[in-house]
Design a protein around this motif. Structure first.
Motif, short mmCIF file in Angstrom:
data_model
loop_
_atom_site.label_atom_id
_atom_site.label_comp_id
_atom_site.label_asym_id
_atom_site.label_seq_id
_atom_site.Cartn_x
_atom_site.Cartn_y
_atom_site.Cartn_z
N TYR A 37 33.96 -61.08 17.04
CA TYR A 37 33.28 -59.85 17.43
C TYR A 37 32.29 -59.46 16.34
O TYR A 37 32.54 -59.63 15.15
CB TYR A 37 34.28 -58.70 17.61
CG TYR A 37 35.00 -58.71 18.93
CD1 TYR A 37 36.19 -59.42 19.09
CD2 TYR A 37 34.52 -58.00 20.02
CE1 TYR A 37 36.86 -59.42 20.29
CE2 TYR A 37 35.19 -57.99 21.24
CZ TYR A 37 36.36 -58.71 21.37
OH TYR A 37 37.02 -58.72 22.56
N GLN A 39 30.11 -56.20 14.79
CA GLN A 39 30.02 -54.74 14.76
C GLN A 39 28.81 -54.35 13.92
O GLN A 39 28.88 -54.30 12.69
CB GLN A 39 31.30 -54.11 14.20
CG GLN A 39 31.29 -52.60 14.29
CD GLN A 39 32.52 -51.97 13.67
OE1 GLN A 39 32.90 -52.30 12.54
NE2 GLN A 39 33.16 -51.06 14.39
N SER A 42 25.77 -49.51 14.37
CA SER A 42 26.02 -48.58 15.47
C SER A 42 27.51 -48.42 15.77
O SER A 42 27.90 -47.50 16.51
CB SER A 42 25.31 -49.06 16.74
OG SER A 42 25.91 -50.27 17.19
N ARG A 43 28.33 -49.28 15.21
CA ARG A 43 29.78 -49.25 15.36
C ARG A 43 30.27 -49.88 16.66
O ARG A 43 31.47 -50.03 16.87
CB ARG A 43 30.29 -47.80 15.24
CG ARG A 43 31.67 -47.67 14.63
CD ARG A 43 31.91 -46.25 14.19
NE ARG A 43 31.90 -45.29 15.27
CZ ARG A 43 31.80 -43.96 15.07
NH1 ARG A 43 31.65 -43.48 13.86
NH2 ARG A 43 31.81 -43.14 16.10
N GLN A 44 29.37 -50.26 17.53
CA GLN A 44 29.77 -50.87 18.79
C GLN A 44 30.41 -52.23 18.53
O GLN A 44 29.93 -53.00 17.70
CB GLN A 44 28.55 -51.04 19.71
CG GLN A 44 28.87 -51.60 21.07
CD GLN A 44 29.72 -50.65 21.91
OE1 GLN A 44 29.56 -49.44 21.85
NE2 GLN A 44 30.63 -51.22 22.67
N MET A 45 31.48 -52.55 19.21
CA MET A 45 32.13 -53.86 19.11
C MET A 45 31.54 -54.77 20.19
O MET A 45 31.64 -54.48 21.39
CB MET A 45 33.64 -53.72 19.31
CG MET A 45 34.33 -52.97 18.19
SD MET A 45 34.37 -53.89 16.65
CE MET A 45 35.61 -55.13 17.03
N LEU A 47 31.31 -58.67 21.74
CA LEU A 47 31.89 -60.01 21.78
C LEU A 47 30.80 -61.04 21.54
O LEU A 47 29.80 -61.07 22.26
CB LEU A 47 32.56 -60.25 23.12
CG LEU A 47 33.17 -61.64 23.32
CD1 LEU A 47 34.28 -61.90 22.31
CD2 LEU A 47 33.70 -61.79 24.75
N PHE A 91 34.27 -59.77 12.98
CA PHE A 91 35.72 -59.82 13.03
C PHE A 91 36.18 -61.02 13.84
O PHE A 91 35.70 -61.24 14.96
CB PHE A 91 36.29 -58.54 13.67
CG PHE A 91 36.05 -57.30 12.86
CD1 PHE A 91 35.04 -56.43 13.19
CD2 PHE A 91 36.86 -57.01 11.78
CE1 PHE A 91 34.82 -55.28 12.46
CE2 PHE A 91 36.66 -55.85 11.04
CZ PHE A 91 35.62 -55.00 11.38
#
Lengths: 116, 112
Positions: A37, A39, A42-45, A47, A91
């Motif tokens: 993942y 990130q 913007s903090r968006q996760m 894939l 991640f």
């Protein structure tokens, strides 16, 4: 219980070059999924890529590819032709699917900076 | 993009107060999850849900409770907030037939 380890807290790469992020995991399962993942700030996760353990062929998504070594329990991510927009936390994650709710176990993350 | 909305997006609260974070989905996914993100730890599972009124504990559940009275809503409650619960909280969902998890935008919670 599964554990996922990312041994590189931070990495940097020059734009247009190739970088490899490392991930190792520990499990007694034979059937599972592995994920990377992204990130961004913007903090968006997001894939990036998914690998099924029973498939020997390494997954590829455009500039992103993995080196999956099942016996060694290693799952590295290679980013080719790095772009400034690749700057993010990455991640690695493990999932034992279709029983016990498909939960993800994450590594601690690698912060990647792409330099112009 | 999967329709997952977390509220609030940011919150500052005082030690000892109860706090509830909400996750709302429009995808009719069976599974819902709450994770917390802390530096060096990645994301860790707090609680998860198999379906309405069907929940279970994750890795770091102490001090947290959850409820799911409707398919689309999954609430995370901090009974009495502590400074160690300062974190970014993510909700995620997953379909029973797939392996992809869909994440909300995250909630930054600061306990002072």
């Amino acid at each position: 219980a599964q554990t996922v380890t990312q041994s590189q807290p931070e990495m940097s790469v020059q734009e247009a070059e190739t970088v490899t992020l490392s991930c190792t995991y520990d499990t007694s399962e034979s059937n599972y999924y592995l994920f990377w993942y992204k990130q961004p700030p913007s903090r968006q996760m997001i894939l990036v890529i998914r690998q099924e353990a029973y498939k020997q062929q390494n997954a590829t998504e455009n500039r992103f590819s993995v080196n999956f070594q099942k016996a060694a329990k290693s799952f590295s991510l290679k980013i080719s032709d790095s772009q400034l927009g690749d700057t993010a936390m990455y991640f690695c994650a493990f999932m034992k699917p279709f029983n016990a709710g498909n939960m993800l176990t994450f590594g601690g993350g690698t912060r990647l900076m792409v330099k112009p | 993009d999967a329709g997952i909305t977390q509220s609030p997006r940011h919150k500052v609260t005082e030690t000892g107060t109860p706090v509830t974070l909400r996750c709302h989905q429009t995808e009719n996914h069976r599974y819902m999850y709450w994770y917390r993100q802390d530096p060096g730890h990645g994301l860790r599972l707090i609680h998860y849900s198999y379906g309405v009124k069907d929940t279970d504990k994750g890795e770091v559940s102490d001090g947290y409770s959850v409820s799911r009275s409707k398919t689309e809503d999954f609430l995370l409650t901090l009974e009495s907030a502590t400074s160690s619960q300062t974190s970014v909280y993510f909700c995620a969902t997953g379909a029973s037939t797939g392996t992809e998890a869909f994440f909300g935008q995250g909630t930054r919670l600061t306990v002072v």
